[in-house]
Write a protein that holds these residues in place. Structure first.
Motif, mmCIF file in Angstrom:
data_model
loop_
_atom_site.group_PDB
_atom_site.id
_atom_site.type_symbol
_atom_site.label_atom_id
_atom_site.label_comp_id
_atom_site.label_asym_id
_atom_site.label_seq_id
_atom_site.Cartn_x
_atom_site.Cartn_y
_atom_site.Cartn_z
ATOM 1 N N VAL A 148 -92.330 83.467 -3.934
ATOM 2 C CA VAL A 148 -93.194 83.262 -5.119
ATOM 3 C C VAL A 148 -93.587 81.678 -4.931
ATOM 4 O O VAL A 148 -94.800 81.706 -5.203
ATOM 5 C CB VAL A 148 -92.249 83.420 -6.583
ATOM 6 N N GLN A 149 -92.980 81.013 -4.333
ATOM 7 C CA GLN A 149 -93.286 79.619 -4.094
ATOM 8 C C GLN A 149 -94.582 79.436 -3.158
ATOM 9 O O GLN A 149 -95.532 78.707 -3.474
ATOM 10 C CB GLN A 149 -92.132 78.684 -3.649
ATOM 11 N N VAL A 150 -94.126 80.153 -1.900
ATOM 12 C CA VAL A 150 -95.248 80.001 -1.139
ATOM 13 C C VAL A 150 -96.640 80.634 -1.439
ATOM 14 O O VAL A 150 -97.619 80.080 -1.339
ATOM 15 C CB VAL A 150 -94.636 80.750 0.242
ATOM 16 N N TYR A 151 -96.521 81.870 -2.208
ATOM 17 C CA TYR A 151 -97.531 82.384 -2.391
ATOM 18 C C TYR A 151 -98.420 81.443 -3.657
ATOM 19 O O TYR A 151 -99.740 81.462 -3.591
ATOM 20 C CB TYR A 151 -97.290 83.806 -3.107
ATOM 21 N N GLY A 152 -97.685 80.833 -4.503
ATOM 22 C CA GLY A 152 -98.261 79.974 -5.287
ATOM 23 C C GLY A 152 -98.764 78.731 -4.948
ATOM 24 O O GLY A 152 -99.759 78.363 -5.226
ATOM 25 N N ASN A 153 -97.991 78.234 -3.873
ATOM 26 C CA ASN A 153 -98.623 76.914 -3.182
ATOM 27 C C ASN A 153 -100.141 77.402 -2.712
ATOM 28 O O ASN A 153 -100.887 76.237 -2.587
ATOM 29 C CB ASN A 153 -98.101 76.627 -1.931
ATOM 30 N N TYR A 154 -100.306 78.539 -2.047
ATOM 31 C CA TYR A 154 -101.707 78.693 -1.444
ATOM 32 C C TYR A 154 -102.629 79.843 -2.311
ATOM 33 O O TYR A 154 -103.549 80.170 -1.763
ATOM 34 C CB TYR A 154 -101.388 79.145 0.037
ATOM 35 N N GLU A 155 -102.037 80.267 -3.522
ATOM 36 C CA GLU A 155 -102.747 81.011 -4.527
ATOM 37 C C GLU A 155 -103.086 82.412 -3.668
ATOM 38 O O GLU A 155 -104.226 82.801 -3.740
ATOM 39 C CB GLU A 155 -104.148 80.333 -4.871
ATOM 40 N N PHE A 156 -102.233 82.775 -2.917
ATOM 41 C CA PHE A 156 -102.339 84.169 -2.309
ATOM 42 C C PHE A 156 -102.379 85.281 -3.337
ATOM 43 O O PHE A 156 -101.499 85.012 -4.321
ATOM 44 C CB PHE A 156 -101.300 84.451 -1.270
ATOM 45 N N PRO A 157 -103.396 86.136 -3.554
ATOM 46 C CA PRO A 157 -103.253 86.948 -4.505
ATOM 47 C C PRO A 157 -102.061 88.212 -4.274
ATOM 48 O O PRO A 157 -101.879 89.131 -5.011
ATOM 49 C CB PRO A 157 -104.689 87.718 -4.286
ATOM 50 N N THR A 158 -101.586 88.160 -3.181
ATOM 51 C CA THR A 158 -100.641 89.397 -2.973
ATOM 52 C C THR A 158 -99.410 89.207 -3.824
ATOM 53 O O THR A 158 -98.982 88.384 -4.214
ATOM 54 C CB THR A 158 -100.023 89.247 -1.326
ATOM 55 N N GLN A 159 -99.162 90.529 -4.425
ATOM 56 C CA GLN A 159 -98.086 90.404 -5.389
ATOM 57 C C GLN A 159 -96.750 90.622 -5.035
ATOM 58 O O GLN A 159 -96.430 91.541 -4.016
ATOM 59 C CB GLN A 159 -98.388 91.662 -6.605
ATOM 60 N N VAL A 160 -95.971 90.098 -5.664
ATOM 61 C CA VAL A 160 -94.468 90.281 -5.160
ATOM 62 C C VAL A 160 -93.866 91.338 -5.520
ATOM 63 O O VAL A 160 -93.565 91.119 -7.028
ATOM 64 C CB VAL A 160 -93.660 88.870 -5.329
ATOM 65 N N LEU A 161 -93.233 92.306 -5.003
ATOM 66 C CA LEU A 161 -92.620 93.490 -5.498
ATOM 67 C C LEU A 161 -91.237 93.350 -5.260
ATOM 68 O O LEU A 161 -90.945 94.016 -4.033
ATOM 69 C CB LEU A 161 -93.376 94.845 -5.070
ATOM 70 N N VAL A 162 -90.344 93.285 -6.054
ATOM 71 C CA VAL A 162 -88.858 93.220 -5.764
ATOM 72 C C VAL A 162 -88.376 94.741 -5.702
ATOM 73 O O VAL A 162 -88.393 95.320 -6.543
ATOM 74 C CB VAL A 162 -87.959 92.496 -6.603
ATOM 75 N N VAL A 171 -83.045 92.966 -11.885
ATOM 76 C CA VAL A 171 -84.369 92.816 -12.657
ATOM 77 C C VAL A 171 -84.558 91.478 -13.508
ATOM 78 O O VAL A 171 -85.677 90.911 -13.327
ATOM 79 C CB VAL A 171 -84.417 94.038 -13.551
ATOM 80 N N VAL A 172 -83.611 90.979 -14.010
ATOM 81 C CA VAL A 172 -83.574 89.828 -14.969
ATOM 82 C C VAL A 172 -83.927 88.571 -13.894
ATOM 83 O O VAL A 172 -84.756 87.785 -14.223
ATOM 84 C CB VAL A 172 -82.318 89.604 -15.584
ATOM 85 N N GLN A 173 -83.287 88.697 -12.919
ATOM 86 C CA GLN A 173 -83.314 87.491 -11.769
ATOM 87 C C GLN A 173 -84.918 87.647 -11.307
ATOM 88 O O GLN A 173 -85.539 86.501 -10.901
ATOM 89 C CB GLN A 173 -82.561 87.618 -10.630
ATOM 90 N N ALA A 174 -85.317 88.873 -11.087
ATOM 91 C CA ALA A 174 -86.769 88.978 -10.436
ATOM 92 C C ALA A 174 -87.823 88.530 -11.475
ATOM 93 O O ALA A 174 -88.580 87.663 -11.247
ATOM 94 C CB ALA A 174 -87.012 90.511 -10.308
ATOM 95 N N ALA A 175 -87.624 88.665 -12.849
ATOM 96 C CA ALA A 175 -88.528 88.192 -14.038
ATOM 97 C C ALA A 175 -88.358 86.610 -13.888
ATOM 98 O O ALA A 175 -89.391 85.917 -13.948
ATOM 99 C CB ALA A 175 -88.031 88.890 -15.096
ATOM 100 N N LEU A 176 -87.187 86.030 -13.814
ATOM 101 C CA LEU A 176 -87.061 84.651 -14.027
ATOM 102 C C LEU A 176 -87.811 83.891 -12.854
ATOM 103 O O LEU A 176 -88.129 82.951 -12.809
ATOM 104 C CB LEU A 176 -85.452 84.296 -14.145
ATOM 105 N N ALA A 177 -87.560 84.622 -11.407
ATOM 106 C CA ALA A 177 -88.396 84.013 -10.395
ATOM 107 C C ALA A 177 -89.876 84.163 -10.324
ATOM 108 O O ALA A 177 -90.373 83.574 -9.561
ATOM 109 C CB ALA A 177 -87.798 84.732 -9.122
ATOM 110 N N GLY A 178 -90.292 85.027 -11.318
ATOM 111 C CA GLY A 178 -91.840 85.094 -11.640
ATOM 112 C C GLY A 178 -92.274 85.923 -10.479
ATOM 113 O O GLY A 178 -93.411 85.964 -10.293
ATOM 114 N N ALA A 179 -91.648 87.128 -10.280
ATOM 115 C CA ALA A 179 -92.014 88.116 -9.339
ATOM 116 C C ALA A 179 -92.912 88.975 -10.159
ATOM 117 O O ALA A 179 -93.100 88.898 -11.630
ATOM 118 C CB ALA A 179 -90.651 88.989 -8.902
ATOM 119 N N ASP A 180 -94.003 89.667 -9.578
ATOM 120 C CA ASP A 180 -95.151 90.416 -10.245
ATOM 121 C C ASP A 180 -94.358 91.732 -10.500
ATOM 122 O O ASP A 180 -94.749 92.308 -11.693
ATOM 123 C CB ASP A 180 -96.216 90.596 -9.323
ATOM 124 N N VAL A 181 -93.729 92.316 -9.901
ATOM 125 C CA VAL A 181 -93.200 93.574 -10.183
ATOM 126 C C VAL A 181 -91.741 93.611 -9.810
ATOM 127 O O VAL A 181 -91.391 93.148 -8.734
ATOM 128 C CB VAL A 181 -93.780 94.627 -9.234
#
Ligand code: E4P
Length: 216
Positions: A148-162, A171-181
Motif C-alpha cells: 500500500v505504501q509503495v503504490y501510494g508513493n508512486y500513485e500506481f493504479p494497481t489495486q491491492v487485493l488481500v 479483514v479488519v487489518q486489511a481495511a486499516l492498512a488501506g487495502a482496496d479489496v
C-alpha cells in the motif's frame, strides 16, 4: 474497501450476494476443481450471479498459453478478470493484456518486489496471500502495508487485493492498512456478522418486549 468472496461455489456466492455487501468473486484452480464442473460453465454462471469483477485463473505456465486461455476467459463476460501467476511469463502476459485494456489479477504475491513488478506491468490487481505467509512464520499483513505504501508513493493504479484470508481480523487489518479489496472465504464472511453482545442484546430486547406486552 470492497469485499469479494473467495470461492467457486455458486450457492455460497448466491447467499453472500443476497446480503447486499458483495462486490466481486475470486476463484483459483483448487477452488474450481472442488466443484467438479466444466470450468467455462462455472465462470459463466458466476458472472451472471455477480456483476462485479470475477477473477478466473489461467492454467498454462507459458506466455503463449496464458494469452490464449486468458482471451478465452475474457470472452466469457465483461466482468472477467484474468488471474495470472507472478512469474516472468505471467508478468509478460499481464503487460500485453494491460495494453489492450484486459483486466488482470496477479496472484501468489509474497513480496513487495513482486508487487512492484506487477504494478509496472499494468496489473489491475495484485493479490498478496496473507494467510500463507502467516503459515510460514512471516507477517502477511506487513506485506500488505508495504505494498500500500509503495503504490501510494508512486500513485500506481494497481489495486491491492488481500487474499488467503484466514479469520475476521485479517479483514479488519486489511481495511486499516488501506487495502482496496479483501477476498474472503464464505465461512469467514459469515463470521464477520457475529458478536456475542449482538446476540445477547437482541435476545434481551425481544424478551423485554414480550414480557411487557404479554396478555395485551
Ligand atoms: C486468492 O485469490 C486465492 O484464491 C486464495 O485467497 C487462496 O487462499 P488459501 O491460501 O486459503 O488457499
Amino acid at each position: 474497501m470492497r469485499l469479494f468472496i473467495d470461492t467457486a461455489n455458486v450457492n455460497e456466492i448466491r447467499e453472500a450476494a443476497s446480503w447486499g455487501v458483495l462486490d466481486g468473486v475470486t476463484t483459483n484452480p483448487s477452488l474450481v476443481a472442488r466443484e467438479g464442473r466444466s470450468y467455462r460453465a462455472l465462470i459463466e454462471e458466476i458472472c451472471r450471479l455477480v456483476p462485479g469483477p470475477v477473477s478466473a485463473e489461467v492454467l498454462a505456465t507459458d506466455a503463449e498459453g496464458m494469452e490464449r486461455e486468458g482471451r478465452e476467459l475474457a470472452a466469457i463476460a465483461e466482468n472477467v478478470v484474468i488471474k495470472l501467476p507472478i512469474t516472468p511469463e505471467g508478468v509478460k502476459t499481464c503487460a500485453r493484456f494491460a495494453d489492450e485494456g484486459i483486466a488482470t489479477n496477479l496472484t501468489l504475491c509474497f513480496s513487495t518486489a513482486q508487487a512492484l513488478l506487477v504494478a509496472k506491468a499494468g496489473a489491475s490487481y495484485v493479490s498478496p496471500f496473507v494467510g500463507r505467509l502467516d503459515d510460514v512464520g512471516q507477517d502477511g499483513m506487513e506485506l500488505v502495508r508495504e505494498i500500500v505504501q509503495v503504490y501510494g508513493n508512486y500513485e500506481f493504479p494497481t489495486q491491492v487485493l488481500v487474499a488467503s484470508v484466514r479469520h475476521p481480523q485479517h479483514v479488519v487489518q486489511a481495511a486499516l492498512a488501506g487495502a482496496d479489496v479483501a477476498t474472503v472465504p464464505f465461512k469467514i464472511l459469515q463470521q464477520l456478522f457475529h458478536h456475542p453482545l449482538t446476540d445477547i442484546g437482541l435476545e434481551r430486547f425481544l424478551a423485554d418486549y414480550r414480557a411487557a406486552t404479554a396478555g395485551h
